[in-house]
Design an enzyme around this catalytic site. Structure first.
Site, PDB file in Angstrom:
ATOM      1  N   GLU A  54      -5.194 -10.181   8.684  1.00  0.00           N
ATOM      2  CA  GLU A  54      -6.533 -10.471   8.180  1.00  0.00           C
ATOM      3  C   GLU A  54      -6.573 -11.646   7.206  1.00  0.00           C
ATOM      4  O   GLU A  54      -6.905 -11.463   6.018  1.00  0.00           O
ATOM      5  CB  GLU A  54      -7.133  -9.221   7.514  1.00  0.00           C
ATOM      6  CG  GLU A  54      -7.246  -8.036   8.451  1.00  0.00           C
ATOM      7  CD  GLU A  54      -8.050  -6.882   7.865  1.00  0.00           C
ATOM      8  OE1 GLU A  54      -8.356  -6.903   6.656  1.00  0.00           O
ATOM      9  OE2 GLU A  54      -8.417  -5.970   8.625  1.00  0.00           O
ATOM     10  N   ASN A  72      -8.434  -5.965  14.256  1.00  0.00           N
ATOM     11  CA  ASN A  72      -8.746  -4.813  13.404  1.00  0.00           C
ATOM     12  C   ASN A  72     -10.246  -4.575  13.464  1.00  0.00           C
ATOM     13  O   ASN A  72     -11.031  -5.509  13.289  1.00  0.00           O
ATOM     14  CB  ASN A  72      -8.341  -5.076  11.953  1.00  0.00           C
ATOM     15  CG  ASN A  72      -6.827  -5.142  11.781  1.00  0.00           C
ATOM     16  OD1 ASN A  72      -6.075  -4.885  12.721  1.00  0.00           O
ATOM     17  ND2 ASN A  72      -6.386  -5.469  10.582  1.00  0.00           N
ATOM     18  N   GLN A 103       0.802  -1.223   0.000  1.00  0.00           N
ATOM     19  CA  GLN A 103       0.000   0.000   0.000  1.00  0.00           C
ATOM     20  C   GLN A 103       0.835   1.274   0.000  1.00  0.00           C
ATOM     21  O   GLN A 103       0.328   2.338  -0.362  1.00  0.00           O
ATOM     22  CB  GLN A 103      -0.961  -0.008   1.194  1.00  0.00           C
ATOM     23  CG  GLN A 103      -1.980  -1.141   1.094  1.00  0.00           C
ATOM     24  CD  GLN A 103      -2.977  -1.142   2.233  1.00  0.00           C
ATOM     25  OE1 GLN A 103      -2.726  -1.741   3.274  1.00  0.00           O
ATOM     26  NE2 GLN A 103      -4.113  -0.473   2.064  1.00  0.00           N
ATOM     27  N   HIS A 150       0.991  -9.246   4.591  1.00  0.00           N
ATOM     28  CA  HIS A 150      -0.143  -8.340   4.421  1.00  0.00           C
ATOM     29  C   HIS A 150      -0.536  -8.391   2.936  1.00  0.00           C
ATOM     30  O   HIS A 150      -0.501  -7.381   2.236  1.00  0.00           O
ATOM     31  CB  HIS A 150       0.204  -6.933   4.895  1.00  0.00           C
ATOM     32  CG  HIS A 150      -0.983  -6.077   5.231  1.00  0.00           C
ATOM     33  ND1 HIS A 150      -1.146  -5.449   6.458  1.00  0.00           N
ATOM     34  CD2 HIS A 150      -2.080  -5.741   4.505  1.00  0.00           C
ATOM     35  CE1 HIS A 150      -2.283  -4.748   6.450  1.00  0.00           C
ATOM     36  NE2 HIS A 150      -2.872  -4.900   5.275  1.00  0.00           N
ATOM     37  N   TYR A 181     -13.457  -1.922  12.198  1.00  0.00           N
ATOM     38  CA  TYR A 181     -13.943  -0.769  11.433  1.00  0.00           C
ATOM     39  C   TYR A 181     -15.432  -0.489  11.623  1.00  0.00           C
ATOM     40  O   TYR A 181     -15.839   0.659  11.757  1.00  0.00           O
ATOM     41  CB  TYR A 181     -13.640  -0.954   9.938  1.00  0.00           C
ATOM     42  CG  TYR A 181     -12.157  -0.851   9.638  1.00  0.00           C
ATOM     43  CD1 TYR A 181     -11.554   0.391   9.471  1.00  0.00           C
ATOM     44  CD2 TYR A 181     -11.353  -1.983   9.573  1.00  0.00           C
ATOM     45  CE1 TYR A 181     -10.189   0.505   9.224  1.00  0.00           C
ATOM     46  CE2 TYR A 181      -9.984  -1.882   9.325  1.00  0.00           C
ATOM     47  CZ  TYR A 181      -9.416  -0.644   9.155  1.00  0.00           C
ATOM     48  OH  TYR A 181      -8.070  -0.523   8.922  1.00  0.00           O
ATOM     49  N   GLU A 196      -5.555  -2.182  13.933  1.00  0.00           N
ATOM     50  CA  GLU A 196      -6.076  -1.238  12.943  1.00  0.00           C
ATOM     51  C   GLU A 196      -7.431  -0.712  13.393  1.00  0.00           C
ATOM     52  O   GLU A 196      -8.294  -1.480  13.820  1.00  0.00           O
ATOM     53  CB  GLU A 196      -6.294  -1.889  11.563  1.00  0.00           C
ATOM     54  CG  GLU A 196      -5.049  -2.109  10.755  1.00  0.00           C
ATOM     55  CD  GLU A 196      -5.334  -2.767   9.402  1.00  0.00           C
ATOM     56  OE1 GLU A 196      -6.446  -2.568   8.856  1.00  0.00           O
ATOM     57  OE2 GLU A 196      -4.450  -3.487   8.924  1.00  0.00           O
ATOM     58  N   ARG A 207       3.582  -0.060  13.081  1.00  0.00           N
ATOM     59  CA  ARG A 207       3.288  -1.392  12.537  1.00  0.00           C
ATOM     60  C   ARG A 207       3.446  -1.332  11.021  1.00  0.00           C
ATOM     61  O   ARG A 207       2.747  -0.559  10.365  1.00  0.00           O
ATOM     62  CB  ARG A 207       1.851  -1.787  12.923  1.00  0.00           C
ATOM     63  CG  ARG A 207       1.348  -3.054  12.255  1.00  0.00           C
ATOM     64  CD  ARG A 207      -0.058  -3.434  12.748  1.00  0.00           C
ATOM     65  NE  ARG A 207      -0.493  -4.664  12.101  1.00  0.00           N
ATOM     66  CZ  ARG A 207      -1.466  -4.759  11.197  1.00  0.00           C
ATOM     67  NH1 ARG A 207      -2.163  -3.691  10.842  1.00  0.00           N
ATOM     68  NH2 ARG A 207      -1.759  -5.912  10.655  1.00  0.00           N
TER      69      ARG A 207
END
Ligand code: PNW
Length: 480
Positions: free
Chosen positions: A169, A299, A23, A124, A301, A376, A80
């Site tokens: 994830e 994580n 990313q 990742h 959201y 996250e 991280r």
């Protein structure tokens, strides 16, 4: 009414921010890096919004010294980041690439010099393409290769790394990658998704064991899961509660089971019986997956609401899993996800801090001896850059600050209720390549201008820096 007081976090509580290799790094052809499945996927027309790729991204591969300065200026205690497997081992097996190791070694040293704790993720999502050509995560061999890669890296980065997170994830890697196909490698095969999930469980165990074999039993091993908080549409309805149980099985317990209990949940095996008899699970695999964890990365959201589909009504199929006809929740074809009430982020994800408290308290009730870490949490919004008369720029992002404020408060509420939470990482340090959404979605607390690569801390970054400095969270005011 008593005046609300600021929330104090314990002295040892670790405040940080997170990124991931594909990313932010760019430099996809440099220093011997091999191609990854995300290079292939992003270059396939129609897969990523606007045809964006990670070819340049934040150019972090060249600008990392300046990014470490930024981390230091914001006062982050921990950072991280993830290691790109194809930089360390271009084809995922055989020869290792020392120049790739050197990059992460220099980054690690520089973080340590800045007083920042390095928290590493080994995977990742950027799988070496050569391994995908042999079946990727549907192939058991990939898990064995991952163990070897972990062993090599542990030997090189050694005890300079604070926490070794095996996977980020695995649910997304398996079910978005091989089930709904919205992530690389873009396959849409229910059986492949379940095989991938299993081989990721195995890979986690092999890598965790390799790290401990190299560095000793005291080495801190972790894994990061995106645990789904799903609520029944009608809590009184047994069918809706059963829909939630099934989502929980294939969304959460498919990883928690092997990794923490050493076995797959019986209801998951039953729910997926029409797809597979799970004969790809070999004797000892789930025991291998159960490597002792120092901390579980979580994580978070948003939340979801599920109901038993009646088979007649038009489905809402609301989810945050991208546009696709295939559901990533294999074996739950008669479950419908209902549209959640707002407010929403730019991802269309509902904002619901209560889910954070609910998740942390429920995991810590199930696993009372397991420390937790928020690896996250964050939000994408359409930020605007404001230029002052003197030419200086500011990025006012009150929505993001409010999101962080309310979610950190929700972490505190879970801790009040007894959850053992050791730290919190904002996703993300920088605006970056947001997978299927390319550069159109900005999660950073630092703005990146993709023309100039200039970094500008947003107001939320200033707010977060102040929280870290004072260790005090101002009270959340209703509606803020
Ligand atoms: C996580 N979903 O991705 C990842 O760990 C990050 O790399 C990513 O940038 C961040 O969250 C924001 O999306 C997810 O569809 C991607 O449920 C998709 C989903 C969940 C997490």
């Amino acid at each position: 009414m008593t005046a609300p007081t600021p929330r104090r976090f314990p002295d040892g509580f670790l405040w940080g921010s997170a990124t991931a290799s594909y990313q932010i790094e760019g430099a996809v052809d440099e220093d011997g890096r091999g191609p990854s499945i995300w290079d292939t996927f992003s270059r396939t027309p129609g897969k990523v919004l606007n045809g964006d790729t990670g070819d340049v991204a934040d150019d972090h591969y060249h600008r990392w010294p300046q990014d470490v300065v930024l981390i230091q200026e914001l006062g982050l205690q921990a950072y991280r980041f993830s290691v790109a497997w194809p930089r360390i081992q271009p084809t995922g097996s055989g020869a290792f690439e020392q120049r790739g190791v050197d990059f992460y070694s220099r980054l690690t040293d520089s973080l340590l010099e800045a007083g920042v704790t390095p928290v590493v993720t080994l995977y990742h999502w950027d799988l070496p393409q050569a391994l995908e050509d042999e079946g990727g995560w549907t192939n058991r061999e990939t898990a064995l290769r991952f163990g070897e890669y972990a062993e090599h890296l542990a030997g090189r980065l050694g005890d300079r790394i604070d926490t070794w997170t095996t996977l980020n994830e695995p649910w997304c890697a398996a079910f978005l990658g091989y089930g709904s196909g919205v992530h690389a490698p873009g396959r849409t095969e229910p059986l492949a998704a379940l095989q991938a999930a299993h081989h990721l469980n195995l890979a986690h165990g092999l890598a965790g064991r390799a790290v401990k074999a190299v560095l000793g039993e005291q080495a801190k091993v972790s894994v990061t899961l995106n645990l789904h908080v799903t609520r029944p549409d009608d809590p009184e309805s047994a069918a809706d509660r059963n829909a939630v149980r099934r989502v929980d099985a294939v969304g959460n317990r498919i990883f928690l089971g092997p990794m923490l209990d050493g076995e797959y949940p019986a209801d998951l095996l039953a729910d997926t019986a029409s797809i597979t008899d799970w004969s790809f699970v070999q004797d000892g695999d789930t025991a291998t997956a159960q490597v002792p964890l120092s901390v579980l990365g979580v994580n978070y959201y948003n939340t979801a609401r599920a109901t038993q589909w009646d088979g007649v009504s038009e489905r809402q199929g609301a989810s945050n899993h991208g546009e696709s006809t295939a559901t990533p929740f294999i074996g739950t074809d008669d479950v419908d996800f209902l549209t959640q009430p707002g407010p929403y982020t730019a991802m269309g994800w509902n904002i619901d801090p209560s889910g954070m408290t609910e998740l942390l308290t429920s995991v810590s009730r199930t696993y009372p001896d397991l420390p937790l870490m928020i690896t996250e949490n964050g939000a994408a919004f359409d930020d605007e850059v404001v230029t002052a008369e003197d030419g200086s720029t500011r990025v006012p992002d009150p929505d993001r600050t409010s999101y962080l404020h309310r979610h950190i408060d929700a972490v505190g509420a879970a801790m009040d209720a007894g959850a053992d939470v050791r730290g919190y990482f904002v996703w993300s340090l920088l605006d970056n390549f947001e997978w299927a959404f390319g550069y159109e979605r900005r999660f950073g607390i630092v703005r990146v201008d993709y023309d100039t690569q200039e970094r500008t801390p947003k107001d939320s970054a200033r707010w977060y820096a102040e929280l870290i400095r004072t260790r005090q969270l101002p009270p959340v005011t209703p509606g803020a």
